[in-house]
Design an enzyme around this catalytic site. Sequence first.
Site, short mmCIF file in Angstrom:
data_model
loop_
_atom_site.label_atom_id
_atom_site.label_comp_id
_atom_site.label_asym_id
_atom_site.label_seq_id
_atom_site.Cartn_x
_atom_site.Cartn_y
_atom_site.Cartn_z
N SER A 138 46.82 55.34 36.10
CA SER A 138 45.46 55.03 36.55
C SER A 138 45.27 55.03 38.06
O SER A 138 44.14 55.02 38.53
CB SER A 138 45.01 53.68 35.98
OG SER A 138 44.69 53.80 34.61
N LYS A 191 43.03 57.66 39.36
CA LYS A 191 41.57 57.54 39.29
C LYS A 191 40.92 57.51 40.67
O LYS A 191 39.78 57.97 40.84
CB LYS A 191 41.19 56.29 38.50
CG LYS A 191 41.58 56.35 37.03
CD LYS A 191 41.38 55.01 36.33
CE LYS A 191 41.83 55.06 34.87
NZ LYS A 191 41.71 53.76 34.19
N TYR A 203 42.14 46.36 36.97
CA TYR A 203 41.63 46.16 35.62
C TYR A 203 40.83 44.85 35.55
O TYR A 203 40.14 44.50 36.50
CB TYR A 203 42.77 46.17 34.59
CG TYR A 203 43.62 47.42 34.63
CD1 TYR A 203 43.03 48.68 34.68
CD2 TYR A 203 45.01 47.33 34.58
CE1 TYR A 203 43.82 49.83 34.70
CE2 TYR A 203 45.79 48.47 34.59
CZ TYR A 203 45.20 49.72 34.66
OH TYR A 203 45.97 50.85 34.69
N VAL A 213 49.55 51.90 34.48
CA VAL A 213 50.42 51.32 33.46
C VAL A 213 51.87 51.81 33.54
O VAL A 213 52.72 51.36 32.79
CB VAL A 213 49.86 51.55 32.04
CG1 VAL A 213 48.55 50.81 31.85
CG2 VAL A 213 49.71 53.03 31.72
#
Length: 308
Positions: A64, A67, A244, A262
């Site tokens: 992630s 992103k 998150y 992750v």
Amino acid sequence: MQCIPSDTLQEFVEKARPFSRKGTVPHYIPALAKAEQTDLSVALYTKEGCVSAGDVSKRFTLQSVSKIITLALAIDDLGRTKVFEKVGMEPTGDPFNSIAKLENQTPSKPLNPMINAGALTVTHLIQGMNNEEKLERILQLVRKMANNDRITVNEYVAKSEFETANLNRSLCYFLKEHKVIDGDIEELLNLYTNQCAIELNCIDLAHIGYVLANDGINPYNGEIILSKDITRIVTTFMVTCGMYNESGEFAIKVGIPAKSGVSGAVLSSIPEKMGIGVYGPALNEKGNSIAGVRLLQSLSNQLQLNIF
């Protein structure tokens, strides 16, 4: 700013490492389950250079963290107005892979680019004739920001993710049904899983963080890699959504812009000061590196990095 000595940094790593035993290595992506639970490494980049501790040569995938790269690229391609017509700017208290807010939103666009639904939407906006061209553009931006032309995709991890991406498939079909995205879902998932499987090390990650901290400018040659406006947007999302549904707690306890993945990767960028790359594959219940978060909290306190 004066950086921390390497032996002192190693002490911070060893004090944080035991926390890794309280976390778990993710198993829902089979390739990631092979990581060593107690691994922990860190690199810090400042204008003085780089200092590192732990096994910084160990490679891992962005997951992630990618992103923020695709968000920067999409804004550069289309401008912020068009990008944020498709994805929102608000934090969410839900898990990163949740579909719940999509069902409750009108229109049904993702709340922000850091959750999976938002990241899939952003990846869909990347310009290129085909997936190969789009992936190459993503890779080139990562390579420039990391100052490392050898960075590539771990095909084994990408394949493992693609074959187990059923929840992300569900998100894509929901987004397509509500006309947030269009086109072939499998093609989009193929690009997204390859983006997540870009492989590097802590030093590369720290250099990416330092480029963001340096207003998008490569400190080695002065090249403008990203505009100051794009780096501001990306860094703001790192603060509000980057960890998150632990982002608020992280902002209070650590107080630095960060984005996790992750794989156990955590990228941090402290404006005008430094970039930090951390790798610790044991995750907490929110999906963040448990020892990595502890290490960053200690470093923030020691070096007075809190931006608030």
